[in-house]
Motif scaffolding. Structure first.
Motif, mmCIF file in Angstrom:
data_model
loop_
_atom_site.group_PDB
_atom_site.id
_atom_site.type_symbol
_atom_site.label_atom_id
_atom_site.label_comp_id
_atom_site.label_asym_id
_atom_site.label_seq_id
_atom_site.Cartn_x
_atom_site.Cartn_y
_atom_site.Cartn_z
ATOM 1 N N LYS A 1 0.849 -1.187 0.000
ATOM 2 C CA LYS A 1 0.000 0.000 0.000
ATOM 3 C C LYS A 1 0.890 1.243 0.000
ATOM 4 O O LYS A 1 1.780 1.382 0.844
ATOM 5 C CB LYS A 1 -0.899 -0.003 1.249
ATOM 6 N N PRO A 2 0.654 2.144 -0.948
ATOM 7 C CA PRO A 2 1.499 3.353 -0.993
ATOM 8 C C PRO A 2 1.286 4.213 0.248
ATOM 9 O O PRO A 2 0.229 4.183 0.871
ATOM 10 C CB PRO A 2 1.017 4.079 -2.254
ATOM 11 N N LYS A 3 2.313 4.967 0.609
ATOM 12 C CA LYS A 3 2.214 5.854 1.765
ATOM 13 C C LYS A 3 1.123 6.897 1.540
ATOM 14 O O LYS A 3 0.947 7.395 0.427
ATOM 15 C CB LYS A 3 3.546 6.552 2.017
ATOM 16 N N ASP A 4 0.417 7.198 2.594
ATOM 17 C CA ASP A 4 -0.625 8.225 2.528
ATOM 18 C C ASP A 4 0.054 9.593 2.647
ATOM 19 O O ASP A 4 0.485 9.990 3.728
ATOM 20 C CB ASP A 4 -1.626 8.024 3.676
ATOM 21 N N ARG A 5 0.147 10.302 1.535
ATOM 22 C CA ARG A 5 0.816 11.595 1.523
ATOM 23 C C ARG A 5 -0.180 12.757 1.459
ATOM 24 O O ARG A 5 0.205 13.894 1.190
ATOM 25 C CB ARG A 5 1.761 11.689 0.315
ATOM 26 N N ARG A 6 -1.430 12.467 1.707
ATOM 27 C CA ARG A 6 -2.438 13.540 1.639
ATOM 28 C C ARG A 6 -2.218 14.551 2.760
ATOM 29 O O ARG A 6 -1.990 14.188 3.913
ATOM 30 C CB ARG A 6 -3.843 12.951 1.739
ATOM 31 N N ARG A 7 -2.315 15.809 2.400
ATOM 32 C CA ARG A 7 -2.104 16.879 3.365
ATOM 33 C C ARG A 7 -3.401 17.203 4.107
ATOM 34 O O ARG A 7 -4.494 16.784 3.701
ATOM 35 C CB ARG A 7 -1.549 18.121 2.667
ATOM 36 N N LEU A 8 -3.259 17.958 5.183
ATOM 37 C CA LEU A 8 -4.403 18.271 6.026
ATOM 38 C C LEU A 8 -5.509 18.942 5.229
ATOM 39 O O LEU A 8 -6.692 18.642 5.418
ATOM 40 C CB LEU A 8 -3.958 19.170 7.192
ATOM 41 N N SER A 9 -5.159 19.862 4.339
ATOM 42 C CA SER A 9 -6.164 20.550 3.534
ATOM 43 C C SER A 9 -6.939 19.570 2.658
ATOM 44 O O SER A 9 -8.149 19.722 2.445
ATOM 45 C CB SER A 9 -5.517 21.628 2.668
ATOM 46 N N GLN A 10 -6.249 18.541 2.140
ATOM 47 C CA GLN A 10 -6.916 17.528 1.324
ATOM 48 C C GLN A 10 -7.857 16.670 2.163
ATOM 49 O O GLN A 10 -8.949 16.299 1.715
ATOM 50 C CB GLN A 10 -5.872 16.647 0.624
ATOM 51 N N LEU A 11 -7.425 16.348 3.369
ATOM 52 C CA LEU A 11 -8.278 15.566 4.271
ATOM 53 C C LEU A 11 -9.516 16.358 4.666
ATOM 54 O O LEU A 11 -10.615 15.796 4.764
ATOM 55 C CB LEU A 11 -7.487 15.160 5.517
#
Length: 331
Positions: A53-63
Motif C-alpha cells: 500500500k502506498p504511503k498516505d501523503r495527503r495533506r491536512l487541507s486535502q483531508l
C-alpha cells in the motif's frame, strides 16, 4: 542477489517473488532490508494479488476537503466550518496527515491564545479538527489514529450571565421607542423578552410562523423546532406590525445603539443575548420549572439550562434554610 549495498551506505532491495511482480525499496540498515524481502515473499505466497500500500501523503487541507465532500456538507454550519478548518490547515503549514502531531497543534494553540483568541473559539476549533479525523477513520479513508485524540480542551472560566431588571427593561424599551429609526427593533426585542429566543431567531420570524398565540421557531441552533406561546396582546401587535411594515429585516445595529443610550452596562458580547438570559432568569425567579425552561430555550442538554437554576426562589431559600446559621438565633 535481491539485496545490495548502495554507495551512500543504504541497502537496496530488488525482489521479484512472482514473475512480473517486482518490489524495490531502500533502507538504512541491512536488517530492515532483509525483513522487507521476507515479508514481500511471504505475502505474495499467501496472496498473489497482494501489493504494498502506498504511503498516505495527503495533506491536512486535502483531508479537510475529503471530510467535507463525504460528510461535512450535510451539517447545518457546513460552509463556516469548512472555512475554519481550511484556515487551520494554513496556520499549521498544511502538514501531511500521517505526520501531523498533537504537539504542533498545541504549540499553535498556545500562540493564538497569547494573541487574544478566546478559549471557547479554540475549543470549538479543536472539536472541528478532531471530527475530521474521527469521521474519515470511521469511513475507512484513513487507517491511523486521530492525532488530536490526546489534546485536552482548555478549561474556561465560566462567564457570569447578565440579565436585565424590570427597571432596566423599561429603560431599554423607552430608548428604543424614542430613538430608533428602524421600526422592527422594538417588536424583535419584545419577542426575545417574551420567548427567550436568540436575536437571530426572532429576527427571522415570519407571519406564517405565528399561529394563534403560539410562535414557532425553526432552523434553530440546536436544529429543533420550538413552539412558544405568547400573550394575545403581543400576537396582535406583531400581526399589525407585519401588515404595516412588512417582514422583519436586520435591526441588531439599531438595538445596540439604543442600548448605548441607556445606563445599562453589559459584558462584551452579551448585548443581544442578554435578552435571552433575561427571559430565562425571570422565568426561574418567578417559580418556573427548569425542565420547561429547557424546552422553551431549545437546549439540547439540561446542563446548559442549569445555569439558571440558582435563580429559583426555592434554591435561594435553601441558602437560608440549610446554611450553618440556621441553628443559631439572630442577635
Amino acid at each position: 542477489m535481491s539485496i545490495t549495498k548502495l554507495p551512500d551506505g543504504r541497502w537496496f532491495v530488488d525482489v521479484e517473488p512472482i514473475k512480473g511482480k517486482r518490489f524495490r525499496k531502500r533502507f538504512k540498515t541491512k536488517g530492515e532490508a532483509q525483513r522487507f524481502e521476507t515479508t514481500v515473499r511471504q505475502k505474495c505466497a499467501e496472496n498473489p494479488a497482494w501489493s504494498i500500500k502506498p504511503k498516505d501523503r495527503r495533506r491536512l487541507s486535502q483531508l479537510v476537503q475529503l471530510w467535507y465532500d463525504l460528510h461535512g456538507h450535510s451539517l447545518r454550519d457546513a460552509p463556516r466550518r469548512l472555512s475554519k478548518l481550511q484556515q487551520l490547515a494554513v496556520r499549521l503549514g498544511d502538514p501531511v496527515g500521517t505526520a501531523f502531531d498533537a504537539a504542533s497543534y498545541a504549540q499553535l494553540r498556545r500562540k493564538r491564545l497569547d494573541e487574544g483568541i478566546s478559549g471557547k473559539t479554540l475549543n470549538n476549533e479543536l472539536g472541528y479538527a478532531r471530527a475530521v479525523f474521527n469521521e474519515l477513520r470511521a469511513l475507512g479513508e484513513i487507517d491511523y489514529a486521530n492525532p488530536l485524540a490526546g489534546v485536552k480542551l482548555l478549561k474556561l472560566q465560566e462567564r457570569e450571565l447578565s440579565w436585565l431588571t424590570l427597571e432596566q427593561i423599561a429603560e431599554l424599551l423607552e430608548a428604543i421607542r424614542t430613538g430608533c429609526d428602524n421600526p422592527h427593533t422594538e417588536p424583535v426585542t419584545l419577542l426575545c423578552l417574551a420567548t427567550g429566543a436568540r436575536w437571530s431567531e426572532a429576527e427571522k420570524l415570519t407571519p406564517h410562523r405565528l399561529q394563534g398565540n403560539v410562535v414557532t421557531y425553526s432552523g434553530t441552533k440546536s436544529g429543533r423546532v420550538r413552539h412558544v406561546p405568547i400573550q394575545s396582546e403581543l400576537a396582535d401587535r406583531l400581526r399589525a406590525h407585519w401588515k404595516a411594515s412588512g417582514p422583519f429585516t436586520s435591526c441588531i445595529t439599531s438595538f445596540r445603539r439604543a442600548l448605548e443610550r441607556t445606563t445599562i452596562h453589559l459584558p462584551q458580547g452579551q448585548a443581544s443575548h442578554a435578552l435571552r438570559h433575561t427571559f430565562a432568569s425571570h422565568f426561574m425567579m418567578n417559580g418556573g420549572n427548569i425542565l420547561t425552561l429547557q424546552k422553551i430555550l431549545g437546549h439540547s442538554t439540561l446542563t446548559m439550562t442549569m445555569r439558571y437554576a440558582h435563580l429559583s426562589p426555592d434554591h435561594l431559600q435553601d441558602a437560608i434554610r440549610y446554611g450553618p446559621l440556621a441553628r443559631f438565633p439572630a442577635s
